[in-house]
Design a protein around this motif. Sequence first.
Motif, short mmCIF file in Angstrom:
data_model
loop_
_atom_site.label_atom_id
_atom_site.label_comp_id
_atom_site.label_asym_id
_atom_site.label_seq_id
_atom_site.Cartn_x
_atom_site.Cartn_y
_atom_site.Cartn_z
N ARG A 121 0.40 -0.88 -0.01
CA ARG A 121 0.27 -0.22 -0.09
C ARG A 121 0.63 1.55 0.08
O ARG A 121 0.27 2.38 0.01
N LEU A 135 -7.29 -13.04 5.00
CA LEU A 135 -7.30 -12.30 4.62
C LEU A 135 -5.63 -11.54 5.35
O LEU A 135 -5.30 -11.31 6.57
N ASP A 162 -3.14 -6.96 6.41
CA ASP A 162 -4.04 -6.62 6.26
C ASP A 162 -2.25 -5.60 6.75
O ASP A 162 -1.77 -6.81 7.96
N GLU A 163 -1.52 -4.92 6.26
CA GLU A 163 -0.36 -4.39 6.39
C GLU A 163 -0.23 -3.29 7.27
O GLU A 163 -1.14 -2.43 6.85
N CYS A 188 -9.42 -12.90 11.52
CA CYS A 188 -9.37 -11.07 12.11
C CYS A 188 -11.00 -10.80 12.55
O CYS A 188 -11.30 -12.11 12.80
#
Length: 162
Positions: free
Chosen positions: A97, A115, A117-118, A150
């Motif tokens: 991102r 999933l 998430d950075e 998550c």
Amino acid sequence: MPSSKSDRPMPPDARQALEQAALLCQQRGARLTELRRRVLEIIWNSPAPLGAYAILDILRDEGRPGAPPTVYRALDFLLEQGLIHRLASLNVFTGCRQPGSHHGGQFLICQECGLVDELSNPRLEELLQNEAAIRQFEVLAQTVEMLGRCPACRNGVARHAG
Ligand SMILES: [Zn+2]
Ligand SMILES: [Zn+2]
């Protein structure tokens, strides 16, 4: 009637990521070939990170004859340019991102729905760099992976692929 190549519209962040990638490569004089661009697009269009063989399957479905080394070379290029990250524990790839900045990667990975998430807290990066520097360790790559569940999976509302 307009013909569309894919059933789903491209997510806005994928479109933005591709535009950013094209710009970065242009600035660096790096060649974002059609295949490299398509591999990046496939990674961004996927709701969960993909392995090299899943990417290869998608390319073959599109009628592109490609051998695994071709895809690996494209992935190496995208990694070198910081456009994607590799999650070693799962051997899959995810879009970055913040491709403009040089950084490692810290990720939350849901083991149920895939999933990823950075995290993007510069203090984490700094802390890790300092710990390595204290030990006179030269860092060539840095990835932190936190495995777990998550919020959607914890609440039993995750959409499952397929
Ligand atoms: Zn990143
Ligand atoms: Zn999940």
